[in-house]
Design an enzyme around this catalytic site. Structure first.
Site, PDB file in Angstrom:
ATOM      1  N   GLU A  46       0.859  -1.201   0.000  1.00 39.70           N
ATOM      2  CA  GLU A  46       0.000   0.000   0.000  1.00 39.70           C
ATOM      3  C   GLU A  46       0.889   1.244   0.000  1.00 39.70           C
ATOM      4  O   GLU A  46       1.944   1.256   0.648  1.00 39.70           O
ATOM      5  CB  GLU A  46      -0.826  -0.028   1.303  1.00 39.70           C
ATOM      6  N   ASN A 106      -7.046   6.178  -1.702  1.00 31.96           N
ATOM      7  CA  ASN A 106      -5.935   5.256  -1.426  1.00 31.96           C
ATOM      8  C   ASN A 106      -6.126   4.097  -2.417  1.00 31.96           C
ATOM      9  O   ASN A 106      -7.029   3.277  -2.248  1.00 31.96           O
ATOM     10  CB  ASN A 106      -6.026   4.796   0.034  1.00 31.96           C
ATOM     11  N   LYS A 123      -9.371   1.918  -1.913  1.00 28.30           N
ATOM     12  CA  LYS A 123      -9.588   1.339  -0.576  1.00 28.30           C
ATOM     13  C   LYS A 123     -10.953   1.709  -0.010  1.00 28.30           C
ATOM     14  O   LYS A 123     -11.294   2.902   0.095  1.00 28.30           O
ATOM     15  CB  LYS A 123      -8.470   1.813   0.352  1.00 28.30           C
ATOM     16  N   GLU A 142      -6.188   8.630   7.811  1.00 27.97           N
ATOM     17  CA  GLU A 142      -6.697   8.200   6.491  1.00 27.97           C
ATOM     18  C   GLU A 142      -8.073   8.790   6.201  1.00 27.97           C
ATOM     19  O   GLU A 142      -8.389   9.107   5.061  1.00 27.97           O
ATOM     20  CB  GLU A 142      -6.739   6.676   6.398  1.00 27.97           C
ATOM     21  N   CYS A 168      -4.734  -3.072   2.804  1.00 28.03           N
ATOM     22  CA  CYS A 168      -4.443  -2.976   4.239  1.00 28.03           C
ATOM     23  C   CYS A 168      -5.621  -3.300   5.145  1.00 28.03           C
ATOM     24  O   CYS A 168      -5.957  -4.445   5.354  1.00 28.03           O
ATOM     25  CB  CYS A 168      -3.827  -1.628   4.578  1.00 28.03           C
ATOM     26  N   ASN A 193       0.315  -1.081   5.367  1.00 30.80           N
ATOM     27  CA  ASN A 193       1.198  -0.319   6.278  1.00 30.80           C
ATOM     28  C   ASN A 193       0.555  -0.436   7.646  1.00 30.80           C
ATOM     29  O   ASN A 193      -0.416   0.284   7.949  1.00 30.80           O
ATOM     30  CB  ASN A 193       1.225   1.167   5.922  1.00 30.80           C
TER      31      ASN A 193
HETATM   32  N1  CDV Z   1      -2.996   1.352   6.657  1.00 29.71           N
HETATM   33  C1  CDV Z   1      -3.909   0.703   7.401  1.00 29.71           C
HETATM   34  O1  CDV Z   1      -5.038   0.480   6.965  1.00 29.71           O
HETATM   35  N2  CDV Z   1      -3.546   0.352   8.657  1.00 29.71           N
HETATM   36  C2  CDV Z   1      -4.428  -0.291   9.590  1.00 29.71           C
HETATM   37  C3  CDV Z   1      -4.058   0.039  11.008  1.00 29.71           C
HETATM   38  C4  CDV Z   1      -4.368   1.444  11.338  1.00 29.71           C
HETATM   39  C5  CDV Z   1      -4.775  -0.845  12.002  1.00 29.71           C
HETATM   40  C6  CDV Z   1      -4.425  -1.798   9.429  1.00 29.71           C
HETATM   41  O2  CDV Z   1      -5.518  -2.393   9.401  1.00 29.71           O
HETATM   42  O3  CDV Z   1      -3.365  -2.415   9.394  1.00 29.71           O
END
Ligand code: CDV
Length: 308
Positions: A46, A106, A123, A142, A168, A193
């Site tokens: 990501e 995103n 996303k 975000e 993510c 991330n």
């Molecule tokens: N970049 C993300 O979506 N990170 C989230 C954190 C904040 C929990 C994740 O689900 O990994």
């Protein structure tokens, strides 16, 4: 029979001062390694081109927009597309997208072996908050910098396999995989991330965060009889630790390959997409076994409602 060596290109930390050109050079190094392994597709994280900027509160939207890409490919990423075309390797990576209408997403894209973009995903599940939060150990903005994706969960038949993308936090939601599973997905690619510490619960550290990442990716794979590739941006980025733990999971939920470091690291596995058929035609034969008459709450309700 469709099989392909899939590579996951975990990236180590990207600092605020690192240029996109420097990051793309690292991505090309990993792509060259993947070519040596015979990979047909490489999966990057990501927001692969920059530091994970949503950890920073920025009141100035001109500054915010310096982290976004207005077109793809662009000057900085063109060498990556050119190398992918030379090697005949498909790829997927994430970036912050600023549309001509001024909308921010995103995003991740999927290319074929000619480096043509065949799929785009924005996303859906955006974690965090939209204003500075004094209660958190660090920010996760975000919801400030992105709109929820407007493209839904789609699949593409790419280089012989049915592929879908998520990003993510999407990996923690069974709805993500099921929407893709209902379209016969055979490979789900997910860059992430993930901070190594929970900003709202200091005691929750690396071990639990890695466990939850594995759990989400492995259950999504098993319950939908699909390969899943989860790829991290890892390590100490701008003073903030991110988990590694990139994995390639088979349709039984077993981990085929796992990153051992928090640096730039390539993992790979030989994926035989015919192996998705058994689960899809037996225990997870959706047409025979799903009972949609009992699933209405899933799309009609967001939060839990306690009535007892
Ligand atoms: N970049 C993300 O979506 N990170 C989230 C954190 C904040 C929990 C994740 O689900 O990994």
């Amino acid at each position: 029979m469709t099989r392909m060596i899939i590579a996951g290109a975990q990236l180590g930390p990207i600092q605020k001062a690192d240029s996109r050109e420097a990051v793309v050079a690292r991505m090309i190094d990993l792509m060259n390694m993947a070519a040596d392994k015979g990979a047909g597709l490489i999966v990057y994280p990501e927001l692969a081109l920059t530091t994970f900027f949503p950890r920073w509160y920025m009141p100035d939207w001109n500054e915010v927009d310096t982290w976004f890409e207005r077109e793809m490919p662009n000057g900085a990423t063109m060498p990556l597309f050119e190398r992918a075309r030379e090697l005949g390797m498909a790829m997927t990576f994430g970036y912050a997208e600023l549309t001509p209408e001024g909308r921010r997403f995103n995003t991740s894209i999927l290319t074929n072996r000619k480096a043509e973009i065949v799929g785009k995903y924005r996303k859906v599940h955006l974690p965090g908050h939209d204003e500075y939060d004094t209660e958190r150990a660090f920010q996760h903005l975000e919801k400030r910098y992105f709109e929820p994706g407007d493209l839904g969960f789609n699949v593409w038949r790419n280089e012989g396999a049915i592929m879908g993308m998520a990003i993510c936090n999407d990996r923690r939601w069974p709805e993500t995989y099921r929407c893709l599973g209902l379209q016969g997905v055979e490979l789900v690619t997910i860059g992430y991330n993930t901070p190594a510490v929970n900003s709202q619960m200091n005691a929750e550290g690396l071990e639990k965060r890695l466990f939850h990442s594995d759990l989400s990716l492995q259950s999504g794979a098993y319950q939908n009889a699909t390969y899943v590739v989860g790829v991290a941006k890892a390590g100490l980025e701008d003073g903030h630790p991110l988990i590694g733990g990139s994995i390639i999971v088979d349709p039984d939920g077993f981990v085929l390959a796992r990153a051992e470091t928090e640096e730039d690291e390539l993992i790979w596995a030989d994926c035989d997409f015919d192996k998705c058929a058994f689960g899809k035609t037996t225990i997870f034969d959706f047409a025979r076994h799903r009972r949609v008459e009992h699933y209405g709450r899933i799309t009609s309700q967001t939060g839990a409602i306690v009535e007892v």
